[in-house]
Design an enzyme around this catalytic site. Structure first.
Site, PDB file in Angstrom:
ATOM      1  N   LYS A  40       0.840  -1.208   0.000  1.00  0.00           N
ATOM      2  CA  LYS A  40       0.000   0.000   0.000  1.00  0.00           C
ATOM      3  C   LYS A  40       0.871   1.251   0.000  1.00  0.00           C
ATOM      4  O   LYS A  40       2.075   1.170   0.266  1.00  0.00           O
ATOM      5  CB  LYS A  40      -0.933  -0.021   1.221  1.00  0.00           C
ATOM      6  CG  LYS A  40      -0.196  -0.032   2.559  1.00  0.00           C
ATOM      7  CD  LYS A  40      -1.162  -0.243   3.734  1.00  0.00           C
ATOM      8  CE  LYS A  40      -0.397  -0.413   5.030  1.00  0.00           C
ATOM      9  NZ  LYS A  40      -1.289  -0.812   6.151  1.00  0.00           N
ATOM     10  N   TYR A 255      14.897  29.449   9.815  1.00  0.00           N
ATOM     11  CA  TYR A 255      13.648  30.094  10.236  1.00  0.00           C
ATOM     12  C   TYR A 255      13.437  29.964  11.739  1.00  0.00           C
ATOM     13  O   TYR A 255      13.685  28.891  12.316  1.00  0.00           O
ATOM     14  CB  TYR A 255      12.462  29.435   9.533  1.00  0.00           C
ATOM     15  CG  TYR A 255      12.378  29.747   8.062  1.00  0.00           C
ATOM     16  CD1 TYR A 255      12.183  31.052   7.613  1.00  0.00           C
ATOM     17  CD2 TYR A 255      12.474  28.720   7.119  1.00  0.00           C
ATOM     18  CE1 TYR A 255      12.090  31.321   6.252  1.00  0.00           C
ATOM     19  CE2 TYR A 255      12.377  28.986   5.760  1.00  0.00           C
ATOM     20  CZ  TYR A 255      12.195  30.288   5.335  1.00  0.00           C
ATOM     21  OH  TYR A 255      12.094  30.549   4.001  1.00  0.00           O
TER      22      TYR A 255
HETATM   23  C1  LIG Z   1      -0.552  -2.003   6.665  1.00  0.00           C
HETATM   24  C2  LIG Z   1      -1.159  -3.284   7.038  1.00  0.00           C
HETATM   25  C3  LIG Z   1      -0.351  -4.413   7.284  1.00  0.00           C
HETATM   26  C4  LIG Z   1       1.165  -4.346   7.318  1.00  0.00           C
HETATM   27  O1  LIG Z   1       1.565  -3.825   8.572  1.00  0.00           O
HETATM   28  P1  LIG Z   1       3.126  -3.671   8.952  1.00  0.00           P
HETATM   29  O2  LIG Z   1       3.104  -3.203  10.352  1.00  0.00           O
HETATM   30  O3  LIG Z   1       3.679  -2.646   8.014  1.00  0.00           O
HETATM   31  O4  LIG Z   1       3.726  -4.995   8.766  1.00  0.00           O
HETATM   32  C5  LIG Z   1      -0.971  -5.614   7.524  1.00  0.00           C
HETATM   33  N1  LIG Z   1      -2.322  -5.708   7.551  1.00  0.00           N
HETATM   34  C6  LIG Z   1      -3.126  -4.643   7.344  1.00  0.00           C
HETATM   35  C7  LIG Z   1      -4.602  -4.814   7.391  1.00  0.00           C
HETATM   36  C8  LIG Z   1      -2.579  -3.406   7.098  1.00  0.00           C
HETATM   37  O5  LIG Z   1      -3.374  -2.347   6.895  1.00  0.00           O
END
Ligand SMILES: *Cc1c(COP(=O)(O)O)cnc(C)c1O
Length: 359
Positions: A40, A255
């Site tokens: 993702k 800044y």
């Molecule tokens: C993002 C996600 C993962 C992966 O999680 P990590 O902590 O990056 O391993 C697994 N399952 C779901 C449903 C997620 O949204």
């Protein structure tokens, strides 16, 4: 012809060999499970197509974005692809079915949409159970009915839940027990584990695991480093010093003048800022590598520049190499200093940073 630099010195290097290595680590930890590589958010900033190719040994891919899933299919991807937040409107169902994607189903409204749809083929689903995260998912009371209805309107059904504190003090047992109670007797494949659960809780591995952050070489745990977990950083954000200057006692930088030198010192200006994805809230003292040496940032991060302390790095000069995170400096350390997690740094990498691929 006049010599000129074709690009600003900042770049990000994505190491496919590190991605393969980290997938291997997930496989060794969960040898009896199939793996949905979580890609993702543009594969946590690493590039969706690139990561999918490097992670060719994963059994499937899981993401949130339908456009990304379709892009993968159009590029010839044939593995199972799971949409982990499911669908949001009925119009998405036909493309989901046509591209053979699997979806998370987490409430009765989605089942009603599936029941009404006239689809070219049935869609495989992951029925998501709420076991304590209290975000998405069916509860104890409505799971039976949901499964009954899904059996007639969906394709293959997998049971799934997500852990709220696999990386923290509460662990997974409380949620695992609820999941087992809720699913007792159901002869369906199961998926529970994220990276933290894969690494710490073998009892959660089940049929499919869902590693994300570990594939990219960062640690899901605040108290255990990626290096100790034998993970290799897949993303290295690097740049160069574009100016070096001497400060006198009482001079400040940037800044808000938030850092003031108490004695004479050298500082470097780096071509990297929050518009590149470096966190603006990283305070003075955030670790950074200059000429391979660990030093600290100074002052406020600007849109396109930030400062580093060059004390003890006399060789540092304009053009000297800087690593913001990646090889030699874990994104986990930078994130901890900035009050966030490596996840946020990786997926906030800006598209304006040119990418090179290695491995
Ligand atoms: C993002 C996600 C993962 C992966 O999680 P990590 O902590 O990056 O391993 C697994 N399952 C779901 C449903 C997620 O949204």
């Amino acid at each position: 012809m006049v010599e000129w630099r074709p690009v600003r010195p900042i770049q990000v290097r994505i190491d496919s060999a590190a991605l393969r290595h980290n997938l291997g680590a997930a496989k060794r930890r969960a040898p009896r499970s199939r793996i949905w590589a979580v890609v993702k958010a543009n594969a946590y900033g690493h590039g969706l197509a690139r990561a999918a190719a490097a992670l060719a040994e994963a059994d499937g891919l899981a993401l949130i974005e339908l456009e990304g899933a379709i892009e993968l299919r159009r590029a010839g991807e044939r593995r199972p692809i799971l949409l982990m937040q499911g669908f949001f409107s009925p119009q998405e169902l036909e493309p989901i079915a046509a591209h053979g994607l699997a979806v998370v189903v987490h409430d009765a409204e989605q089942i009603a949409i599936l029941e009404k749809a006239r689809l070219s083929r049935k869609i495989a689903v992951c029925a998501k159970l709420n076991t304590g995260m209290n975000r998405l998912g069916f509860g104890q009371g409505d799971l039976g009915e949901a499964l009954g209805r899904l059996r007639s309107c969906a394709g293959e059904i997998t049971l799934m839940t997500h852990f709220a504190d696999a990386d923290g003090k509460r662990g997974v047992r409380w949620q695992l027990e609820r999941f087992e109670t809720m699913t007792a007797g159901a002869k369906l494949p199961r998926s529970l584990a994220n990276s933290a659960a894969i690494l710490r809780f073998p009892e959660t591995h089940a049929d499919w695991v869902r590693p994300g952050i570990m594939l990219y070489g960062c640690s899901p745990f605040p108290d255990e480093s990626a290096e100790k977990l034998e993970l290799r950083p897949a993303m290295t954000l690097s740049s160069e010093l574009i100016a070096v200057r001497k400060l006198g006692a009482g001079d400040s930088v940037g800044y808000g003048c938030t850092f003031t030198a108490s004695e004479p010192m050298r500082v470097g200006v780096i071509a990297c800022g929050y518009a590149d994805g470096y966190p603006r809230h990283a305070p003075t003292g955030t670790p950074i590598l200059v000429c391979g040496k660990r030093t600290r940032t100074l002052g406020r991060v600007a849109m396109d520049m930030l400062f580093a302390d060059l004390s003890g790095i006399p060789e540092a000069a304009v053009g000297s190499p800087v690593i913001l995170w990646g090889e030699g400096l874990s994104a986990d350390d930078v994130a901890a200093s900035a009050g966030t997690v490596s996840y946020e740094l990786l997926c906030a990498l800006s598209p304006r940073v040119p990418v090179t691929e290695v491995g």
